[in-house]
Motif scaffolding. Structure first.
Motif, PDB file in Angstrom:
ATOM      1  N   MET A 142      -0.554  57.058  61.264  1.00 16.99           N
ATOM      2  CA  MET A 142       0.854  57.071  60.834  1.00 16.99           C
ATOM      3  C   MET A 142       1.469  58.415  61.216  1.00 16.99           C
ATOM      4  SD  MET A 142       2.454  56.321  57.091  1.00 16.99           S
ATOM      5  CE  MET A 142       1.621  57.580  56.166  1.00 16.99           C
ATOM      6  N   ASN A 143       2.655  58.331  61.775  1.00 14.05           N
ATOM      7  CA  ASN A 143       3.347  59.564  62.110  1.00 14.05           C
ATOM      8  C   ASN A 143       4.068  60.069  60.848  1.00 14.05           C
ATOM      9  OD1 ASN A 143       5.271  61.481  62.920  1.00 14.05           O
ATOM     10  ND2 ASN A 143       5.166  60.678  65.003  1.00 14.05           N
ATOM     11  N   ARG A 144       3.496  61.132  60.266  1.00 15.10           N
ATOM     12  CA  ARG A 144       4.018  61.625  58.983  1.00 15.10           C
ATOM     13  C   ARG A 144       5.442  62.159  59.100  1.00 15.10           C
ATOM     14  NH1 ARG A 144      -0.083  62.154  55.159  1.00 15.10           N
ATOM     15  NH2 ARG A 144      -2.140  61.815  56.030  1.00 15.10           N
ATOM     16  N   VAL A 145       5.745  62.758  60.257  1.00 15.10           N
ATOM     17  CA  VAL A 145       7.093  63.333  60.436  1.00 15.10           C
ATOM     18  C   VAL A 145       8.144  62.215  60.419  1.00 15.10           C
ATOM     19  CG1 VAL A 145       8.586  64.616  62.008  1.00 15.10           C
ATOM     20  CG2 VAL A 145       6.214  65.317  61.705  1.00 15.10           C
ATOM     21  N   LEU A 146       7.867  61.139  61.182  1.00 13.50           N
ATOM     22  CA  LEU A 146       8.825  60.029  61.231  1.00 13.50           C
ATOM     23  C   LEU A 146       8.908  59.309  59.883  1.00 13.50           C
ATOM     24  CD1 LEU A 146       8.057  58.579  64.763  1.00 13.50           C
ATOM     25  CD2 LEU A 146      10.169  59.664  64.021  1.00 13.50           C
ATOM     26  N   PHE A 147       7.757  59.192  59.221  1.00  9.79           N
ATOM     27  CA  PHE A 147       7.749  58.549  57.901  1.00  9.79           C
ATOM     28  C   PHE A 147       8.580  59.376  56.915  1.00  9.79           C
ATOM     29  CE2 PHE A 147       5.613  57.197  53.893  1.00  9.79           C
ATOM     30  CZ  PHE A 147       5.898  55.852  53.996  1.00  9.79           C
ATOM     31  N   TYR A 175       8.572  49.740  49.992  1.00  8.75           N
ATOM     32  CA  TYR A 175       8.113  49.847  51.389  1.00  8.75           C
ATOM     33  C   TYR A 175       7.188  51.055  51.561  1.00  8.75           C
ATOM     34  CZ  TYR A 175       8.090  51.087  56.268  1.00  8.75           C
ATOM     35  OH  TYR A 175       7.662  51.440  57.513  1.00  8.75           O
ATOM     36  N   ALA A 176       7.603  52.190  51.006  1.00 10.01           N
ATOM     37  CA  ALA A 176       6.810  53.420  51.152  1.00 10.01           C
ATOM     38  C   ALA A 176       5.441  53.247  50.504  1.00 10.01           C
ATOM     39  CB  ALA A 176       7.560  54.598  50.524  1.00 10.01           C
ATOM     40  N   TRP A 177       5.417  52.678  49.300  1.00 11.33           N
ATOM     41  CA  TRP A 177       4.151  52.494  48.583  1.00 11.33           C
ATOM     42  C   TRP A 177       3.220  51.555  49.356  1.00 11.33           C
ATOM     43  CZ3 TRP A 177       2.403  48.020  45.710  1.00 11.33           C
ATOM     44  CH2 TRP A 177       1.213  48.244  45.009  1.00 11.33           C
ATOM     45  N   LEU A 178       3.769  50.422  49.804  1.00 13.03           N
ATOM     46  CA  LEU A 178       2.944  49.454  50.558  1.00 13.03           C
ATOM     47  C   LEU A 178       2.423  50.081  51.851  1.00 13.03           C
ATOM     48  CD1 LEU A 178       5.090  46.219  50.120  1.00 13.03           C
ATOM     49  CD2 LEU A 178       2.774  46.556  49.272  1.00 13.03           C
ATOM     50  N   THR A 179       3.295  50.830  52.532  1.00 12.75           N
ATOM     51  CA  THR A 179       2.903  51.424  53.816  1.00 12.75           C
ATOM     52  C   THR A 179       1.805  52.470  53.627  1.00 12.75           C
ATOM     53  OG1 THR A 179       5.115  51.053  54.677  1.00 12.75           O
ATOM     54  CG2 THR A 179       3.774  52.647  55.851  1.00 12.75           C
ATOM     55  N   VAL A 180       2.003  53.378  52.681  1.00  8.35           N
ATOM     56  CA  VAL A 180       1.005  54.432  52.448  1.00  8.35           C
ATOM     57  C   VAL A 180      -0.330  53.809  52.026  1.00  8.35           C
ATOM     58  CG1 VAL A 180       0.411  56.364  50.927  1.00  8.35           C
ATOM     59  CG2 VAL A 180       2.692  56.217  51.920  1.00  8.35           C
ATOM     60  N   ARG A 181      -0.251  52.817  51.138  1.00  2.96           N
ATOM     61  CA  ARG A 181      -1.464  52.148  50.638  1.00  2.96           C
ATOM     62  C   ARG A 181      -2.214  51.476  51.789  1.00  2.96           C
ATOM     63  NH1 ARG A 181      -2.033  47.092  48.497  1.00  2.96           N
ATOM     64  NH2 ARG A 181      -3.579  46.824  46.850  1.00  2.96           N
ATOM     65  N   GLU A 182      -1.455  50.825  52.650  1.00  2.83           N
ATOM     66  CA  GLU A 182      -2.074  50.096  53.756  1.00  2.83           C
ATOM     67  C   GLU A 182      -2.639  51.069  54.793  1.00  2.83           C
ATOM     68  OE1 GLU A 182      -2.407  47.156  52.932  1.00  2.83           O
ATOM     69  OE2 GLU A 182      -3.435  46.492  54.742  1.00  2.83           O
ATOM     70  N   ARG A 211      -3.863  53.945  54.192  1.00  2.00           N
ATOM     71  CA  ARG A 211      -5.120  54.482  53.643  1.00  2.00           C
ATOM     72  C   ARG A 211      -6.259  53.495  53.868  1.00  2.00           C
ATOM     73  NH1 ARG A 211      -2.530  56.801  48.186  1.00  2.00           N
ATOM     74  NH2 ARG A 211      -1.809  58.782  49.005  1.00  2.00           N
ATOM     75  N   ARG A 212      -5.964  52.221  53.682  1.00  2.00           N
ATOM     76  CA  ARG A 212      -7.000  51.189  53.908  1.00  2.00           C
ATOM     77  C   ARG A 212      -7.406  51.181  55.377  1.00  2.00           C
ATOM     78  NH1 ARG A 212      -6.059  45.918  53.509  1.00  2.00           N
ATOM     79  NH2 ARG A 212      -8.166  45.362  52.891  1.00  2.00           N
ATOM     80  N   LEU A 213      -6.417  51.309  56.265  1.00  2.00           N
ATOM     81  CA  LEU A 213      -6.710  51.306  57.711  1.00  2.00           C
ATOM     82  C   LEU A 213      -7.535  52.538  58.098  1.00  2.00           C
ATOM     83  CD1 LEU A 213      -3.221  50.189  59.043  1.00  2.00           C
ATOM     84  CD2 LEU A 213      -5.329  48.899  59.261  1.00  2.00           C
ATOM     85  N   ALA A 214      -7.213  53.672  57.473  1.00  2.00           N
ATOM     86  CA  ALA A 214      -7.970  54.890  57.786  1.00  2.00           C
ATOM     87  C   ALA A 214      -9.419  54.751  57.320  1.00  2.00           C
ATOM     88  CB  ALA A 214      -7.301  56.087  57.122  1.00  2.00           C
ATOM     89  N   ALA A 215      -9.579  54.081  56.165  1.00  2.00           N
ATOM     90  CA  ALA A 215     -10.935  53.922  55.632  1.00  2.00           C
ATOM     91  C   ALA A 215     -11.733  52.890  56.422  1.00  2.00           C
ATOM     92  CB  ALA A 215     -10.849  53.515  54.160  1.00  2.00           C
ATOM     93  N   ASP A 216     -11.059  51.878  56.950  1.00  2.00           N
ATOM     94  CA  ASP A 216     -11.758  50.829  57.699  1.00  2.00           C
ATOM     95  C   ASP A 216     -10.935  50.470  58.946  1.00  2.00           C
ATOM     96  OD1 ASP A 216     -13.066  48.664  58.697  1.00  2.00           O
ATOM     97  OD2 ASP A 216     -12.780  47.366  56.933  1.00  2.00           O
TER      98      ASP A 216
END
Lengths: 137, 206
Positions: free
Chosen positions: A1-6, B123-130, B132-137
């Motif tokens: 994820m691009n943190r800057v764009l987010f 949107y922000a919560w779902l995106t960040v949560r997802e 994190r899941r992608l980073a873990a797996d």
């Protein structure tokens, strides 16, 4: 994820909401607007009632809402014109035998006059919105 | 068993029997399978030499992914639309020759604020949560629904950006370009451009 764009997306949202609330106002402004709308509707209803009751007759110097016949009495008012008159917020003025003006004090005159149903109103004294009507005579 | 499963099983057994890939492809084409279907079936198995055929990872489709990505997509759509709409209303209100807002505009603006206040954090919560899941797996990057929603978002953002530019240019050529109009064009371009750039990075992972 691009943190800057987010973060930029989040910033755009925050700026939009902040600017929106600053420009248009929050719940307090909205309540005042609703009150204004009720008052303007009361003016319109009272003007219709006067037009109905004094269509061809000479207009009186003073007017009371209770003085209308059932056929001309305004019905579905959210705010009673008589209450507004009693509170000094709404005033009737006879300009001539067949011309009258009703003014009402509002919180936001500019926004009231910009709103389509009340666009035939004009700015009166002390932040009042005024409606002037000519009878057939 | 579906036809695709039949084909996959046949390829697996043929590889297990030690038949060379070109020969397997040939018999399948003769049997009536298209070249594309044959290539897809063969590519499902790695060419790594081993006692048994080694399967390659495949895209996955799950009901959970559909729920999460569809909800994220809708939340983003609601938030983006209302940010643009609220921007339009603010521009109309603040522009020097503006008469000021009317009740309808003020109500619309507050409705948009409410929509943003709900949809954007969701949107922000779902995106960040997802993420994190992608980073873990990283295997979750193979989600077909994730890819589809990413590309549909890119398509919509690109279309909006292109149409925005066309409309701006058409207005300029027709001599109808005003300050308010330019400000609105910029708002649409910024929102669609940022979304496009953000999701374009996602395509790096397939």
């Amino acid at each position: 994820m691009n943190r800057v764009l987010f973060a930029l997306m989040g910033l755009i949202g925050v700026v939009a909401v902040g600017t929106g609330l600053f420009v248009f106002g929050g719940p307090g402004t909205a309540r005042a607007e609703r009150e204004d709308q009720d008052r303007l509707m009361a003016v319109n209803d009272l003007a219709r009632a006067i037009s109905c009751a004094y269509d061809t007759a000479v207009l009186p110097e003073a007017i009371g809402v209770t003085s209308f016949s059932d056929a001309c009495r305004p019905t579905n008012l959210r705010v009673s014109a008589s209450q507004l008159m009693a509170g000094g917020l709404l005033t009737y003025r006879r300009l001539s035998d067949h011309r009258f003006q009703i003014c009402v004090i509002v919180h936001d005159l500019g926004r009231s006059l910009n709103s389509a149903p009340y666009s035939d109103m004009t700015a009166g004294p002390e932040g009042a919105a005024c409606l002037t009507r000519d009878m057939q005579g | 068993m579906s036809q695709k499963e039949d084909l996959s099983l046949f390829v697996r057994e043929a590889l297990l029997a030690g038949r060379p890939r070109p020969e397997i492809a040939e018999v399948l084409v003769v049997a009536g399978w298209s070249q594309g279907e044959v290539d897809e079936a063969l590519s499902a198995w790695a060419e790594t030499p081993f006692a048994v055929p080694v399967p390659r990872p495949r895209t996955v489709v799950s009901a959970r992914d559909f729920f999460v990505y569809a909800l994220t997509f809708v939340a983003l759509g609601i938030a983006a639309f209302h940010v643009v709409w609220l921007g339009f209303l603010v521009v109309e209100m603040l522009w020097p020759d503006s008469d000021g807002a009317n009740y309808w505009q003020a109500r619309e603006a507050r409705n948009s604020i409410a929509a943003i206040l709900v949809a954007a954090p969701l949107y922000a919560w779902l995106t960040v949560r997802e993420r994190r899941r992608l980073a873990a797996d990283p295997g979750l990057y193979r989600s077909a629904i994730r890819k589809w929603t990413t590309y549909v978002t890119l398509l919509i953002a690109a279309l909006v950006f292109v149409i925005d530019l066309i409309v701006a240019l058409a207005s300029f050529l027709n001599g109808e370009l005003t300050g308010v109009f330019v400000a609105k064009v910029v708002i649409v371009a910024v929102v669609s451009g940022v979304l496009f750039a953000f999701y374009l990075r996602d395509t790096d992972r397939g």
